[in-house]
Design a protein around this motif. Structure first.
Motif, PDB file in Angstrom:
ATOM      1  N   ILE A 118      30.195  47.459  48.773  1.00 53.30           N
ATOM      2  CA  ILE A 118      31.063  47.118  47.627  1.00 53.30           C
ATOM      3  C   ILE A 118      31.702  45.742  47.842  1.00 53.30           C
ATOM      4  N   LYS A 119      32.176  45.521  49.061  1.00 53.29           N
ATOM      5  CA  LYS A 119      32.785  44.220  49.388  1.00 53.29           C
ATOM      6  C   LYS A 119      31.774  43.088  49.148  1.00 53.29           C
ATOM      7  N   ASP A 120      30.534  43.296  49.581  1.00 51.34           N
ATOM      8  CA  ASP A 120      29.496  42.265  49.425  1.00 51.34           C
ATOM      9  C   ASP A 120      29.154  42.054  47.949  1.00 51.34           C
ATOM     10  N   MET A 121      29.092  43.149  47.194  1.00 50.17           N
ATOM     11  CA  MET A 121      28.799  43.007  45.750  1.00 50.17           C
ATOM     12  C   MET A 121      29.914  42.207  45.066  1.00 50.17           C
ATOM     13  N   CYS A 122      31.155  42.523  45.427  1.00 51.66           N
ATOM     14  CA  CYS A 122      32.296  41.806  44.813  1.00 51.66           C
ATOM     15  C   CYS A 122      32.209  40.311  45.141  1.00 51.66           C
ATOM     16  N   ALA A 123      31.850  40.007  46.397  1.00 48.57           N
ATOM     17  CA  ALA A 123      31.787  38.605  46.816  1.00 48.57           C
ATOM     18  C   ALA A 123      30.694  37.838  46.068  1.00 48.57           C
ATOM     19  N   HIS A 124      29.640  38.552  45.651  1.00 49.58           N
ATOM     20  CA  HIS A 124      28.513  37.876  44.986  1.00 49.58           C
ATOM     21  C   HIS A 124      28.557  37.948  43.463  1.00 49.58           C
ATOM     22  N   ALA A 125      29.526  38.692  42.915  1.00 49.71           N
ATOM     23  CA  ALA A 125      29.644  38.752  41.454  1.00 49.71           C
ATOM     24  C   ALA A 125      30.557  37.597  41.023  1.00 49.71           C
ATOM     25  N   LYS A 126      29.973  36.412  41.042  1.00 46.58           N
ATOM     26  CA  LYS A 126      30.721  35.167  40.859  1.00 46.58           C
ATOM     27  C   LYS A 126      31.552  35.161  39.564  1.00 46.58           C
ATOM     28  N   GLY A 127      32.857  35.009  39.717  1.00 47.47           N
ATOM     29  CA  GLY A 127      33.733  34.856  38.545  1.00 47.47           C
ATOM     30  C   GLY A 127      34.138  36.156  37.880  1.00 47.47           C
ATOM     31  N   ALA A 128      33.593  37.275  38.344  1.00 50.72           N
ATOM     32  CA  ALA A 128      33.842  38.554  37.645  1.00 50.72           C
ATOM     33  C   ALA A 128      35.207  39.134  37.965  1.00 50.72           C
ATOM     34  N   ARG A 129      35.741  39.862  36.986  1.00 49.15           N
ATOM     35  CA  ARG A 129      36.857  40.760  37.283  1.00 49.15           C
ATOM     36  C   ARG A 129      36.210  42.085  37.693  1.00 49.15           C
ATOM     37  N   ILE A 130      36.606  42.602  38.859  1.00 48.14           N
ATOM     38  CA  ILE A 130      35.988  43.838  39.368  1.00 48.14           C
ATOM     39  C   ILE A 130      36.847  45.030  38.978  1.00 48.14           C
ATOM     40  N   GLU A 131      36.193  46.043  38.437  1.00 48.27           N
ATOM     41  CA  GLU A 131      36.928  47.270  38.091  1.00 48.27           C
ATOM     42  C   GLU A 131      36.148  48.501  38.533  1.00 48.27           C
ATOM     43  N   HIS A 132      36.870  49.560  38.844  1.00 47.61           N
ATOM     44  CA  HIS A 132      36.306  50.897  39.107  1.00 47.61           C
ATOM     45  C   HIS A 132      35.138  50.935  40.096  1.00 47.61           C
ATOM     46  N   PRO A 133      35.198  50.230  41.240  1.00 52.15           N
ATOM     47  CA  PRO A 133      34.089  50.331  42.198  1.00 52.15           C
ATOM     48  C   PRO A 133      33.919  51.773  42.670  1.00 52.15           C
ATOM     49  N   LYS A 134      32.672  52.160  42.939  1.00 53.04           N
ATOM     50  CA  LYS A 134      32.442  53.567  43.310  1.00 53.04           C
ATOM     51  C   LYS A 134      31.342  53.711  44.360  1.00 53.04           C
ATOM     52  N   GLU A 135      31.637  54.497  45.389  1.00 52.37           N
ATOM     53  CA  GLU A 135      30.640  54.847  46.402  1.00 52.37           C
ATOM     54  C   GLU A 135      30.196  56.286  46.171  1.00 52.37           C
ATOM     55  N   ILE A 136      28.901  56.511  46.143  1.00 53.31           N
ATOM     56  CA  ILE A 136      28.377  57.857  45.891  1.00 53.31           C
ATOM     57  C   ILE A 136      27.465  58.262  47.041  1.00 53.31           C
ATOM     58  N   LEU A 137      27.759  59.437  47.577  1.00 50.78           N
ATOM     59  CA  LEU A 137      27.070  59.874  48.797  1.00 50.78           C
ATOM     60  C   LEU A 137      25.929  60.840  48.487  1.00 50.78           C
ATOM     61  N   PHE A 138      24.762  60.522  49.059  1.00 50.38           N
ATOM     62  CA  PHE A 138      23.626  61.448  49.073  1.00 50.38           C
ATOM     63  C   PHE A 138      23.451  61.936  50.513  1.00 50.38           C
ATOM     64  N   ASP A 139      22.499  62.830  50.735  1.00 50.99           N
ATOM     65  CA  ASP A 139      22.386  63.448  52.066  1.00 50.99           C
ATOM     66  C   ASP A 139      22.008  62.441  53.156  1.00 50.99           C
ATOM     67  N   SER A 140      22.357  62.806  54.375  1.00 51.20           N
ATOM     68  CA  SER A 140      22.230  61.871  55.497  1.00 51.20           C
ATOM     69  C   SER A 140      20.787  61.688  55.959  1.00 51.20           C
ATOM     70  N   ASP A 141      19.853  62.471  55.416  1.00 53.37           N
ATOM     71  CA  ASP A 141      18.438  62.273  55.760  1.00 53.37           C
ATOM     72  C   ASP A 141      17.797  61.207  54.891  1.00 53.37           C
ATOM     73  N   GLY A 142      18.593  60.574  54.025  1.00 46.62           N
ATOM     74  CA  GLY A 142      18.016  59.587  53.110  1.00 46.62           C
ATOM     75  C   GLY A 142      17.253  60.267  51.979  1.00 46.62           C
ATOM     76  N   GLY A 143      17.556  61.535  51.746  1.00 48.13           N
ATOM     77  CA  GLY A 143      16.879  62.296  50.688  1.00 48.13           C
ATOM     78  C   GLY A 143      17.595  62.211  49.359  1.00 48.13           C
ATOM     79  N   ASN A 144      17.277  63.169  48.474  1.00 53.51           N
ATOM     80  CA  ASN A 144      17.830  63.072  47.114  1.00 53.51           C
ATOM     81  C   ASN A 144      18.845  64.153  46.783  1.00 53.51           C
ATOM     82  N   GLN A 145      19.461  64.721  47.842  1.00 57.55           N
ATOM     83  CA  GLN A 145      20.501  65.719  47.568  1.00 57.55           C
ATOM     84  C   GLN A 145      21.860  65.029  47.400  1.00 57.55           C
ATOM     85  N   LEU A 146      22.445  65.241  46.245  1.00 54.18           N
ATOM     86  CA  LEU A 146      23.732  64.618  45.932  1.00 54.18           C
ATOM     87  C   LEU A 146      24.849  65.346  46.676  1.00 54.18           C
ATOM     88  N   ILE A 147      25.657  64.600  47.439  1.00 55.26           N
ATOM     89  CA  ILE A 147      26.763  65.208  48.177  1.00 55.26           C
ATOM     90  C   ILE A 147      28.088  65.016  47.406  1.00 55.26           C
TER      91      ILE A 147
END
Ligand SMILES: Cc1cc2nc3c(=O)[nH]c(=O)nc-3n(C[C@H](O)[C@H](O)[C@H](O)COP(=O)(O)O)c2cc1C
Length: 162
Positions: A118-147
């Motif tokens: 998120i920090k890196d995305m904010c740094a590269h979104a030149k000039g943007a106002r950043i709102e509502h950043p969100k991290e979403i976790l899936f399973d630790s095996d790199g699979g498709n189970q939503l945690i």
């Protein structure tokens, strides 16, 4: 606010799945970022290539989007986590635009090692106002189970529709 959803997804379509949830709930325009040269389909090969690319800040060539981002006031940008940062294709997208006067809502999916996405995305979104950043976790095996719970994701989506 006129809003576009843009995301890159490779492995399981996890990030695209979240983008589609936003699209279904809000009806905002939605498209995916595609690289001109596809990544290898095999996980180990893509992972090794991704490691080299994220370490060097490589920006792969991406296809032209079907929407003109200048026509939107707000861009919701989604990425999977690749080696603790955003996927290179999303770096290509962010660095190709000037977001001055626009709002960017960054979101990411990860398998438990969110790094500095998120920090890196904010740094590269030149000039943007950043709102509502969100991290979403899936399973630790790199699979498709939503945690992260769907309830939490829906509450975040509802908070966007202001
Ligand atoms: C090249 C590569 C690197 C990854 N690096 C990380 C990482 O550093 N931290 C993490 O939590 N997950 C990492 N993952 C897992 C993905 O971020 C996670 O499974 C994500 O939800 C996949 O989204 P997608 O299906 O939209 O591509 C990596 C996956 C790939 C393919």
């Amino acid at each position: 606010m006129k809003t576009l959803i843009v995301c890159y997804s490779w492995h399981n379509g996890n990030t695209k799945r979240i983008a589609e949830m936003i699209h279904r709930k809000t009806g905002y325009d939605f498209c995916t970022i595609e690289t001109v040269k596809p990544y290898p389909a095999e996980y180990r090969k893509a992972s090794d290539q991704g490691k080299k690319e994220t370490e060097t800040g490589f920006k792969p060539e991406i296809k032209k989007l079907p929407y003109d981002i200048d026509a939107y006031e707000r861009i919701i940008v989604g990425t999977p986590t690749w080696w603790y940062t955003m996927a290179p294709a999303v770096l290509s997208f962010l660095d190709a635009h000037d977001f001055t006067g626009k709002t960017v809502v960054p979101f990411m999916t990860n398998a438990g090692w969110p790094g500095t996405v998120i920090k890196d995305m904010c740094a590269h979104a030149k000039g943007a106002r950043i709102e509502h950043p969100k991290e979403i976790l899936f399973d630790s095996d790199g699979g498709n189970q939503l945690i992260t719970s769907e309830e939490e994701i829906n509450a975040w989506i509802e908070s966007l529709d202001c």
